[in-house]
Design an enzyme around this catalytic site. Structure first.
Site, PDB file in Angstrom:
ATOM      1  N   GLU A 336       0.965   4.689   0.415  1.00  9.47           N
ATOM      2  CA  GLU A 336       0.349   3.422   0.832  1.00  9.47           C
ATOM      3  C   GLU A 336      -0.187   3.403   2.261  1.00  9.47           C
ATOM      4  OE1 GLU A 336       3.380   0.505   0.031  1.00  9.47           O
ATOM      5  OE2 GLU A 336       3.451   0.972  -2.096  1.00  9.47           O
ATOM      6  N   GLU A 442       4.040   4.434 -10.954  1.00  8.25           N
ATOM      7  CA  GLU A 442       4.873   3.218 -10.914  1.00  8.25           C
ATOM      8  C   GLU A 442       4.346   2.173 -11.886  1.00  8.25           C
ATOM      9  OE1 GLU A 442       5.309   1.863  -6.858  1.00  8.25           O
ATOM     10  OE2 GLU A 442       5.446   3.898  -6.082  1.00  8.25           O
TER      11      GLU A 442
HETATM   12  O1  9MR Z   1      11.163  -1.151  -6.639  1.00 12.44           O
HETATM   13  C1  9MR Z   1      11.417  -1.125  -5.252  1.00 12.44           C
HETATM   14  C2  9MR Z   1      12.274  -2.298  -4.855  1.00 12.44           C
HETATM   15  O2  9MR Z   1      13.574  -2.143  -5.391  1.00 12.44           O
HETATM   16  C3  9MR Z   1      12.339  -2.406  -3.352  1.00 12.44           C
HETATM   17  O3  9MR Z   1      12.999  -3.590  -2.999  1.00 12.44           O
HETATM   18  C4  9MR Z   1      10.949  -2.401  -2.780  1.00 12.44           C
HETATM   19  C5  9MR Z   1      10.988  -2.487  -1.297  1.00 12.44           C
HETATM   20  O4  9MR Z   1       9.756  -2.192  -0.716  1.00 12.44           O
HETATM   21  O5  9MR Z   1      10.279  -1.226  -3.179  1.00 12.44           O
HETATM   22  C6  9MR Z   1      10.091  -1.180  -4.534  1.00 12.44           C
HETATM   23  O6  9MR Z   1       9.346  -0.031  -4.878  1.00 12.44           O
HETATM   24  C7  9MR Z   1       8.036   0.047  -4.335  1.00 12.44           C
HETATM   25  C8  9MR Z   1       7.694   1.493  -4.184  1.00 12.44           C
HETATM   26  O7  9MR Z   1       8.640   2.113  -3.376  1.00 12.44           O
HETATM   27  C9  9MR Z   1       6.317   1.679  -3.623  1.00 12.44           C
HETATM   28  N1  9MR Z   1       5.319   0.979  -4.371  1.00 12.44           N
HETATM   29  C10 9MR Z   1       5.603  -0.406  -4.638  1.00 12.44           C
HETATM   30  C11 9MR Z   1       6.978  -0.549  -5.273  1.00 12.44           C
HETATM   31  C12 9MR Z   1       7.230  -1.993  -5.652  1.00 12.44           C
HETATM   32  O8  9MR Z   1       7.314  -2.797  -4.513  1.00 12.44           O
END
Ligand code: 9MR
Length: 517
Positions: A336, A442
Site C-alpha cells: 500500500e 485479500e
Molecule cells: O485484517 C486485518 C485486521 O485484522 C487489522 O485490524 C487491520 C489493521 O490494519 O489489517 C487488516 O488487514 C489489512 C491488510 O493487512 C492489508 N490490506 C487491508 C487489510 C484489511 O484492512
C-alpha cells in the site's frame, strides 16, 4: 459428485433465478428442520408423513396419486404467488410430480394443478409455478404424483413467494437465507484448484491455536497468511531495539511469538505460507522511525533508516530460512505505498526518512536475504480504479527496472456493487500485460444485508473473479480470501467471506468451487 452438483443446483435456485421472483419476497418456507409445521398426509388413512432429518419430509404408504403431503395456507385471493418445492424419489427411473391446490367453498372441494416436474431417481428436483388464488374459504397446497400412486418420496424447501412488502406467514421471521445442508463431503477449495494455482486464506493469530479451525483450514486451503502476526508491529521488539540503539542506531530486535503457532502448524502439515508484510506505513511502530527508538526525538536520517530496514528484513528472512525452510513461499515486501488521493507515493514515514526509493530498497534487501525461489510481491488495493492503477503501474515499472520484484498482489476488498467486473478485468489484464506474477491476496466481497438475493450476487462476483484469474492460471500463484468465516472478517458487518458465522458454506463457496470445473 452427483450429490455435490445437487447442492450447486440448490444453491442456484435460491433467490433470484426463480420465475417471478425478481419483485417477490419469500413469505413462507418449510425447511422441516423444526417439526412438521402443520404438514400432514392427505389420504384415506394409509399414507403417513415423517420428518427426514436434517431438512426434509418423507411420505410413504400411499395408495393414490393425491395421497400427498399437504398443508392449509391462508392465501389472499387475487394475490400473485410463486410456489416452489424440491422433490426426490428413489424407486423409479423418473417420476412426475405436481404442486396442486385443493380449495373449498361452502364445503365443495375443487382442485388446480399449479406446477409440474420430472424427478430422476435420487435427484432433488425443483418444481416451480405461479398461482393467483380465486375466492375460496380454504386452501390446501400439496405435492402429488402423476401415475405413481404408491411411490414414496421426499420433499423439502416448500416456499411461497409473494409481492414485496407482504406480511410473512407464520414461520418466517426475516429473510435469513437457509444455507443448504451439504450431503456427502464438502468439496475442497485447494483440491478444486490443484494444478491451477494455490487457493488460500488469511488466519488470525488466535485461530492458529485452534486445532479444529486449523484442521478445517488444512482441508480447504493450500496456502495461508498470518492476518496480523508478521506485520512490523507484531515482529519489531521496540524495547529491545531501543536498548540496542544505544550502541548502534541501525540495530533492530525482532521476535516471532505471535506468528509461531501458524508457522508451526503449516510446517508440520505441509501447508505453504505467504508472508504479509515486510514494509508498510501502517501497523508499524512510530518509534521505528525515530532516533533512539524514541518518538520524542527527531526522525532518523536516510542512512540510519536504510540500516534499520536492511537489518529488519535480514533478520526476518534469516529467521524464516533457519526455522521454517521452504514454508514461506512468497512475501508482500511492500504494502500500500500509493496514496488514494494523489496516486503518488504516500507521504509516509518511509518516504520522510529513506526517500522515494524506499520501495526499491526494500525489494533489494528482500532479494538479498530471501531463500532462493521466494517470490517477492508488491501488494495494494483499489487497483481497479484508473487513477490508483496508474500510480501502481508507475511504481511497479520503477521497481521492475532493478529486477528484484516477482509479482503484484491485488487485494480485492470489494462490494457486490463496486467495482464493476469490467474495471476489475481491465486492471488484471493491464498488470498481467507487465509480465509480473499475479496473486489475489485479500479477496472478500461485502454485502449490505444478508438475503438470498445478496448471497447470489456475492456468489456471482466470486465466480466471475475466479474465472478471470483462471484465464491467467499460468501467471497466477494464488488466490487468497481474507478470512474464513464471516464473523471473523475484519469487516464482519459485510458478511464478505465464503462461510457464514456457523461455518456453513455459502453460495459463494460453491461458486468458487464450480468456477474451477
Ligand atoms: O485484517 C486485518 C485486521 O485484522 C487489522 O485490524 C487491520 C489493521 O490494519 O489489517 C487488516 O488487514 C489489512 C491488510 O493487512 C492489508 N490490506 C487491508 C487489510 C484489511 O484492512
Amino acid at each position: 459428485m452427483r450429490r455435490f452438483l445437487c447442492v450447486l443446483l440448490m444453491a442456484a435456485v435460491l433467490g433470484a433465478c426463480l420465475p417471478g421472483l425478481a419483485e417477490n419476497e419469500m413469505i413462507y418456507q418449510s425447511a422441516f428442520n423444526q417439526g412438521l409445521d402443520g404438514w400432514y398426509a392427505r389420504s384415506g388413512g394409509s399414507a403417513q408423513v415423517e420428518l427426514l432429518p436434517p431438512t426434509a419430509l418423507h411420505i410413504r404408504g400411499r395408495q393414490s396419486d393425491w395421497h400427498s403431503p399437504g398443508r392449509d395456507f391462508d392465501l389472499v385471493p387475487g394475490t400473485p404467488y410463486t410456489l416452489t418445492v424440491q422433490v426426490r424419489q428413489q424407486e423409479m427411473d423418473e417420476a412426475q410430480f405436481m404442486i396442486s391446490v385443493a380449495h373449498s367453498s361452502g364445503g365443495a372441494e375443487s382442485y388446480e394443478n399449479l406446477a409440474r416436474g420430472t424427478a430422476k431417481r435420487g435427484e432433488w428436483t425443483t418444481l416451480s409455478g405461479d398461482y393467483t388464488p380465486g375466492l375460496f374459504d380454504r386452501y390446501v397446497l400439496y405435492v402429488e404424483t402423476v401415475n405413481a400412486p404408491s411411490l414414496s418420496f421426499d420433499i423439502r424447501f416448500f416456499r411461497i413467494y409473494g409481492p414485496e412488502g407482504m406480511e410473512k406467514m407464520s414461520n418466517i421471521k426475516e429473510e435469513e437465507p437457509v444455507l443448504l445442508p451439504v450431503e456427502g463431503e464438502l468439496p475442497s477449495l485447494k483440491e478444486a484448484y490443484a494444478g491451477k494455482f494455490d487457493f488460500g486464506a488469511c488466519v488470525p493469530g488466535h485461530l492458529a491455536r485452534s486445532q479444529e479451525a486449523m484442521a478445517f483450514n488444512a482441508s480447504q486451503f493450500s496456502i495461508l497468511t498470518p492476518e496480523n502476526e508478521l506485520k512490523p508491529d507484531a515482529v519489531l521488539d521496540v524495547n529491545g531495539s531501543r536498548k540496542l540503539a544505544a550502541e548502534d542506531e541501525t540495530a533492530v530486535a525482532v521476535h516471532f511469538d505471535s506468528a509461531k503457532p501458524l508457522l508451526d502448524y503449516a510446517q508440520a502439515h505441509g501447508i505453504k505460507v505467504h508472508g504479509h508484510v515486510l514494509v508498510w506505513h501502517s501497523q508499524t511502530p512510530e518509534a521505528f522511525f525515530h532516533e533512539g527508538y524514541d518518538t520524542g526525538k527527531p526522525l532518523v536520517s536516510r542512512e540510519i533508516m536504510l540500516g534499520r530496514m536492511e537489518n529488519y528484513i535480514r533478520q526476518v528472512l534469516e529467521y524464516m530460512k533457519e526455522n521454517y525452510p521452504g514454508v514461506i513461499v512468497s512475501w508482500d515486501v511492500v504494502n500500500e505505498a500509493i496514496d488514494d488521493g494523489t496516486n503518488q507515493l504516500r507521504a509516509s514515514n518511509w518516504v520522510k526518512t529513506v526517500g522515494e526509493d524506499f520501495v526499491c530498497r526494500a525489494f533489494e534487501f528482500a532479494r538479498k536475504y530471501a531463500a532462493e525461489g521466494t517470490l517477492l510481491y508488491y501488494n495494494d488495493y483499489n487497483t481497479a480504479m484508473p487513477g490508483k492503477q496508474n500510480g501502481i503501474v508507475r511504481l511497479l515499472e520503477s521497481v521492475m527496472e532493478e529486477g528484484n520484484i516477482d509479482g503484484y498482489g491485488f487485494q480485492m476488498h470489494h462490494e457486490i456493487t463496486f467495482p464493476s467486473m469490467a474495471s476489475i478485468t481491465a486492471a488484471v489484464r493491464r498488470i498481467a500485460g507487465m509480465k509480473l506474477r499475479l496473486r489475489v491476496s485479500e479477496l472478500d466481497i461485502g454485502i449490505n444485508a444478508v438475503s438470498n438475493e445478496n448471497y447470489q450476487k456475492q456468489a456471482a462476483m466470486y465466480g466471475d473473479i475466479m474465472r478471470l484469474m483462471l484465464e491467467y492460471a499460468d501467471q497466477t500463484d494464488a488466490v487468497q480470501v481474507w478470512g474464513v468465516r464471516d464473523n471473523q472478517s475484519w469487516r464482519a458487518d459485510k458478511h464478505p467471506l465464503l462461510f457464514d458465522a456457523q461455518g456453513n458454506p455459502k453460495p459463494a463457496f460453491f461458486a468458487v468451487v464450480e468456477a474451477a470445473q
